[in-house]
Design a protein around this motif. Structure first.
Motif, PDB file in Angstrom:
ATOM      1  N   GLY A 182     -19.406  34.350  16.572  1.00 10.98           N
ATOM      2  CA  GLY A 182     -20.560  33.545  17.147  1.00 10.98           C
ATOM      3  C   GLY A 182     -21.767  34.039  16.776  1.00 10.98           C
ATOM      4  N   ALA A 183     -21.868  34.936  15.815  1.00 10.15           N
ATOM      5  CA  ALA A 183     -23.176  35.739  15.287  1.00 10.15           C
ATOM      6  C   ALA A 183     -23.735  34.728  14.382  1.00 10.15           C
ATOM      7  N   ALA A 184     -24.962  34.824  14.210  1.00  7.52           N
ATOM      8  CA  ALA A 184     -25.699  33.961  13.331  1.00  7.52           C
ATOM      9  C   ALA A 184     -25.542  34.706  11.679  1.00  7.52           C
ATOM     10  N   PHE A 185     -25.928  33.555  10.962  1.00  4.00           N
ATOM     11  CA  PHE A 185     -25.385  33.867   9.813  1.00  4.00           C
ATOM     12  C   PHE A 185     -26.942  33.560   8.982  1.00  4.00           C
ATOM     13  N   ASN A 186     -26.861  34.201   7.372  1.00  2.00           N
ATOM     14  CA  ASN A 186     -28.248  34.259   6.646  1.00  2.00           C
ATOM     15  C   ASN A 186     -27.672  34.496   5.128  1.00  2.00           C
ATOM     16  N   VAL A 187     -27.741  33.464   4.356  1.00  3.98           N
ATOM     17  CA  VAL A 187     -27.321  33.203   3.235  1.00  3.98           C
ATOM     18  C   VAL A 187     -28.314  32.853   2.106  1.00  3.98           C
ATOM     19  N   GLU A 188     -28.480  33.722   1.157  1.00  4.36           N
ATOM     20  CA  GLU A 188     -29.464  33.224  -0.059  1.00  4.36           C
ATOM     21  C   GLU A 188     -28.631  33.106  -1.149  1.00  4.36           C
ATOM     22  N   TYR A 189     -28.997  32.170  -1.880  1.00  5.91           N
ATOM     23  CA  TYR A 189     -28.568  31.644  -3.448  1.00  5.91           C
ATOM     24  C   TYR A 189     -29.465  30.933  -4.042  1.00  5.91           C
ATOM     25  N   ARG A 190     -28.901  30.601  -5.345  1.00  7.19           N
ATOM     26  CA  ARG A 190     -30.088  30.204  -6.317  1.00  7.19           C
ATOM     27  C   ARG A 190     -29.382  28.771  -6.422  1.00  7.19           C
ATOM     28  N   THR A 191     -30.123  27.489  -6.349  1.00  5.01           N
ATOM     29  CA  THR A 191     -29.667  26.163  -6.275  1.00  5.01           C
ATOM     30  C   THR A 191     -30.436  25.494  -7.424  1.00  5.01           C
ATOM     31  N   PRO A 192     -29.639  24.439  -8.067  1.00  2.00           N
ATOM     32  CA  PRO A 192     -30.536  23.689  -9.036  1.00  2.00           C
ATOM     33  C   PRO A 192     -31.707  23.066  -8.679  1.00  2.00           C
ATOM     34  N   ARG A 193     -32.791  22.768  -9.566  1.00  2.00           N
ATOM     35  CA  ARG A 193     -33.825  22.057  -9.132  1.00  2.00           C
ATOM     36  C   ARG A 193     -34.013  21.090 -10.344  1.00  2.00           C
ATOM     37  N   PRO A 194     -33.773  19.950 -10.197  1.00  2.00           N
ATOM     38  CA  PRO A 194     -33.972  18.706 -11.231  1.00  2.00           C
ATOM     39  C   PRO A 194     -35.235  18.619 -11.659  1.00  2.00           C
ATOM     40  N   PRO A 195     -35.658  18.150 -13.119  1.00  2.00           N
ATOM     41  CA  PRO A 195     -34.692  18.046 -13.907  1.00  2.00           C
ATOM     42  C   PRO A 195     -34.296  19.062 -14.476  1.00  2.00           C
ATOM     43  N   ALA A 196     -34.850  20.254 -14.676  1.00  2.00           N
ATOM     44  CA  ALA A 196     -34.304  21.605 -14.943  1.00  2.00           C
ATOM     45  C   ALA A 196     -34.972  22.542 -14.430  1.00  2.00           C
ATOM     46  N   GLY A 197     -34.132  23.897 -14.509  1.00  3.78           N
ATOM     47  CA  GLY A 197     -34.578  24.898 -13.538  1.00  3.78           C
ATOM     48  C   GLY A 197     -33.697  25.065 -12.361  1.00  3.78           C
ATOM     49  N   SER A 198     -33.904  26.074 -11.530  1.00  7.20           N
ATOM     50  CA  SER A 198     -33.346  26.328 -10.274  1.00  7.20           C
ATOM     51  C   SER A 198     -34.437  27.066  -9.395  1.00  7.20           C
ATOM     52  N   HIS A 199     -34.023  27.141  -8.091  1.00 11.92           N
ATOM     53  CA  HIS A 199     -34.885  28.024  -7.143  1.00 11.92           C
ATOM     54  C   HIS A 199     -34.030  28.514  -6.112  1.00 11.92           C
ATOM     55  N   TRP A 200     -34.465  29.450  -5.491  1.00 15.11           N
ATOM     56  CA  TRP A 200     -34.001  30.252  -4.559  1.00 15.11           C
ATOM     57  C   TRP A 200     -34.234  29.452  -3.002  1.00 15.11           C
ATOM     58  N   VAL A 201     -33.060  29.678  -2.286  1.00 14.28           N
ATOM     59  CA  VAL A 201     -32.946  28.989  -0.990  1.00 14.28           C
ATOM     60  C   VAL A 201     -32.186  29.963   0.046  1.00 14.28           C
ATOM     61  N   ARG A 202     -32.716  30.009   1.445  1.00 13.27           N
ATOM     62  CA  ARG A 202     -32.352  30.596   2.427  1.00 13.27           C
ATOM     63  C   ARG A 202     -31.730  29.959   3.343  1.00 13.27           C
ATOM     64  N   ILE A 203     -30.370  29.727   3.642  1.00 12.24           N
ATOM     65  CA  ILE A 203     -29.777  28.978   4.859  1.00 12.24           C
ATOM     66  C   ILE A 203     -29.544  30.051   5.946  1.00 12.24           C
ATOM     67  N   ARG A 204     -29.880  29.530   7.052  1.00 15.53           N
ATOM     68  CA  ARG A 204     -30.022  30.384   8.188  1.00 15.53           C
ATOM     69  C   ARG A 204     -29.303  29.506   9.360  1.00 15.53           C
ATOM     70  N   GLY A 205     -28.500  30.038  10.025  1.00 11.59           N
ATOM     71  CA  GLY A 205     -27.939  28.958  11.364  1.00 11.59           C
ATOM     72  C   GLY A 205     -27.111  29.979  12.098  1.00 11.59           C
ATOM     73  N   SER A 206     -26.385  28.962  13.059  1.00 11.15           N
ATOM     74  CA  SER A 206     -25.407  29.899  14.059  1.00 11.15           C
ATOM     75  C   SER A 206     -24.634  28.620  14.767  1.00 11.15           C
ATOM     76  N   VAL A 207     -23.660  28.891  15.557  1.00 11.24           N
ATOM     77  CA  VAL A 207     -22.776  28.198  16.330  1.00 11.24           C
ATOM     78  C   VAL A 207     -23.521  27.524  17.549  1.00 11.24           C
ATOM     79  N   VAL A 208     -23.553  26.137  17.571  1.00 13.24           N
ATOM     80  CA  VAL A 208     -24.464  25.705  18.945  1.00 13.24           C
ATOM     81  C   VAL A 208     -23.528  25.490  20.030  1.00 13.24           C
ATOM     82  N   PRO A 209     -23.789  26.027  21.281  1.00 12.56           N
ATOM     83  CA  PRO A 209     -22.821  25.730  22.175  1.00 12.56           C
ATOM     84  C   PRO A 209     -22.778  24.397  22.447  1.00 12.56           C
ATOM     85  N   SER A 210     -21.325  24.233  23.048  1.00 13.32           N
ATOM     86  CA  SER A 210     -20.917  22.708  23.076  1.00 13.32           C
ATOM     87  C   SER A 210     -20.163  22.674  24.486  1.00 13.32           C
ATOM     88  N   ALA A 211     -20.058  21.435  24.887  1.00 16.56           N
ATOM     89  CA  ALA A 211     -19.199  21.376  26.284  1.00 16.56           C
ATOM     90  C   ALA A 211     -17.549  21.599  26.019  1.00 16.56           C
TER      91      ALA A 211
END
Length: 608
Positions: A182-211
């Motif tokens: 149930g802990a939040a997560f934080n991931v960083e990685y390099r993703t392609p950027r068209p037409p050439a090259g790449s850039h760094w992104v950070r994905i952050r998130g957590s489990v959303v409470p549901s019924a």
């Protein structure tokens, strides 16, 4: 007819404004349904993750203008459209309620390996979620969280397929950990950027409470962190440069906190004290001290933290250090202060003075030797001059006594024998005194010395340490143009250093009032296996009548001079088989030159 709830419309407007703000700031929003493994992305998230939009067509949604939602200005056509739309809402809600009712009356559901939930009636949670998704996205409120332009769901497997294997494993592990804990997560990685090259992104998130019974959902944001990565790289580069500098500087550097515990220990400190960085970090810096400083250091820190009164900060002082093996040595310690994160730190720069003090002791010993030899040489010069001056009156005494004896021979007296005997003894003693002085003069003239093969460059360097002290403070520019091919000479080291010290001091005094102050020492090959040494200055030079008397004993142009320095110097050079002379420079100033015998191969063999 269904009446529009104004609060629902306000909520939709708020969500849209929030989403517009996020999109404008370049922050993407995403949502992952773990049961269906469907990933819904905002346009900004699509762009940041490098996904092509034509594979994910946008979902139709009603774009609302908050400014047009004033109840007093609603048009009948808008009301009719809303009524028709509410009918669709009622229909979807009925289907939704029916599915929920089936789920509520069924036994408890069990989670599957993929995160989905099955009930005992055979309903798969993905089916329930599909119904909910269809009902929610058939209304303007359904896509409010991701915005009106949110894209249709894509397969999570398709998203993972675009990642390199190492990033894919990292993403799966982070999601699994978040689902399990149930802990939040934080991931960083390099993703392609068209037409050439790449850039760094950070994905952050957590489990959303549901019924209860609803599928697990993860939601979060995507950010571009290229600027952060560039800053991190710049910081790493600066840290690498700083560490490289600290590893090469000869002075040791130690950082301690307010409790006296070491927090940084440079490579030079490791070599100086014998501790490794790992061993030193966390220890009290007093372990590097000896004597009373060791026991009083912590009290000094406590007193300073309370009073703020500085005693040694910013002021260098000489103390005693203690190595790991327990040996002590002199050090020069300079301390600076800084604050970081509300805590006070102290930086100490430590210089080992062992070699310096040894050099100073050797220079002091050498200076004492030079003074002693200078006194002996001065006495020799004075004895030589006295031998020359006193020899004539002693000879005259002897002659007068002999004459007196001849006169006494003509006198007939009973005491004549006694007088003659006394006169003979006086003559003998006068001659004996002359012989003693003559022997002393011959000894000085021969200049008996202990000659060895010496480096001329080293002789000039050691003599310069004594004779040129304070030269740079007087603005004198020193130039040593020494040819290493003509470096080895056969000389008495102390006597030649005495000559060089005398010439250096004379040059500094001659340039005391000159605008241009430059002293040049050079060597060159001379005839008859000799090496010529020259010392030039930019002083006033000397007149012709002075030049002819420079090397005479007791001749001086200084108010406090004795007039024996140059005379002694020439005697030393001549005792080595060389000669010494002086000349005026065409550009001003004077040059003193002397020659010394070059060391032969036989001398070098004997020296080794």
């Amino acid at each position: 007819m269904t009446v529009i709830d104004r609060s629902d419309i306000d909520d939709r407007c708020l969500h849209e404004r929030l989403q517009a703000g996020l999109e404008g700031a370049g922050v993407g929003v995403w949502e992952l349904n773990l049961a269906s493994q469907e990933l819904v992305l905002s346009p900004a998230a699509h762009h940041l993750l490098g996904l092509t939009r034509h594979h994910a067509p946008p979902i139709d949604a009603v774009s609302l203008d908050a400014a047009a939602l004033d109840a007093a200005a609603l048009h009948d056509a808008a009301v009719n459209d809303a009524a028709l739309h509410d009918a669709a809402l009622d229909h979807a809600a009925l289907d939704h309620a029916a599915l929920d009712d089936a789920a509520l009356h069924a036994p408890p559901a069990a989670p599957s390996l993929d995160g989905s939930v099955h009930d005992s009636a055979g309903f798969h949670s993905a089916d329930l979620d599909a119904a909910r998704y269809a009902a929610a996205h058939s209304t303007p409120l359904g896509s409010a969280a991701l915005g009106p332009a949110a894209t249709a769901p894509i397969s999570f497997d398709r998203f993972l397929a675009q990642l390199p294997p190492e990033d894919r494993a990292m993403m799966e592990n982070a999601l699994r950990h978040s689902i399990e804990t149930g802990a939040a997560f934080n991931v960083e990685y390099r993703t392609p950027r068209p037409p050439a090259g790449s850039h760094w992104v950070r994905i952050r998130g957590s489990v959303v409470p549901s019924a209860p019974g609803a599928p697990l959902v993860l939601s979060g944001i995507v950010q571009d962190i290229d600027d952060q990565k560039e800053l991190e790289q710049a910081l790493r580069t600066q840290e690498t440069h700083l560490r490289s500098i600290l590893e090469t500087v000869p002075d040791a550097m130690i950082v301690i906190d307010s409790r006296g515990l070491m927090r940084f220990f440079s490579s030079a400190a490791e070599r100086l004290f014998g501790y490794s960085e790992g061993e030193a970090i966390g220890r009290n810096v007093s372990e590097l001290m000896a004597g009373p400083d060791r026991s009083r250091h912590d009290n000094h820190l406590q007193r300073y933290s309370k009073s703020g009164e500085r005693h040694i900060i910013g002021i260098g002082r000489i103390v005693t250090g203690r190595r790991r093996d327990g040996t002590t040595f002199p050090i020069h310690l300079t301390i600076g202060e800084m604050q970081s994160g509300g805590e006070r730190y102290f930086t100490g720069f430590v210089r080992d003075l062992t070699e310096y003090q040894q050099t100073q002791a050797r220079l002091h010993e050498l200076q004492s030797e030079l003074v002693h030899v200078s006194r002996l040489s001065a006495m020799g010069e004075m004895a030589s001059a006295l031998a020359h001056e006193l020899n004539q009156p002693l000879s005259a005494i002897s002659n007068y006594i002999k004459g007196s004896r001849r006169l006494l021979n003509a006198i007939d007296d009973s005491n004549r024998g006694k007088i003659e005997s006394a006169m003979d003894r006086a003559a003998e003693q006068a001659l004996r005194a002359g012989q003693i002085i003559r022997r002393l003069r011959d000894f000085v003239a021969r200049g008996e010395t202990e000659k060895q093969v010496e480096s001329l460059a080293k002789l000039i360097e050691e003599a310069g340490a004594l004779g040129l002290s304070g030269a740079r403070e007087q603005g004198v520019q020193l130039r040593f143009n020494l040819n290493p091919q003509h470096d080895l000479v056969l000389v008495d080291r102390v006597q030649i250093q005495q000559v060089l010290v005398n010439l250096f001091r004379n040059a500094l005094e001659a340039m005391a009032n000159s605008e241009k102050k430059e002293l040049i020492a050079a060597n060159a090959r001379a005839a008859d296996h000799m090496i010529e040494v020259s010392v030039s200055d930019t002083g006033t030079g000397f007149q012709d009548d002075v030049q002819s008397n420079l090397f005479q004993t007791f001749f001086t142009t200084k108010e406090t001079g004795m007039g024996v320095g140059l005379s002694i110097s020439r005697s030393i050079i001549e005792a080595h088989g060389g000669r010494m002379w002086a000349e005026n420079n065409p550009w001003g100033g004077a040059t003193f030159r002397f020659t010394l015998p070059a060391a032969s191969q036989e001398d070098l063999a004997d020296a080794t």
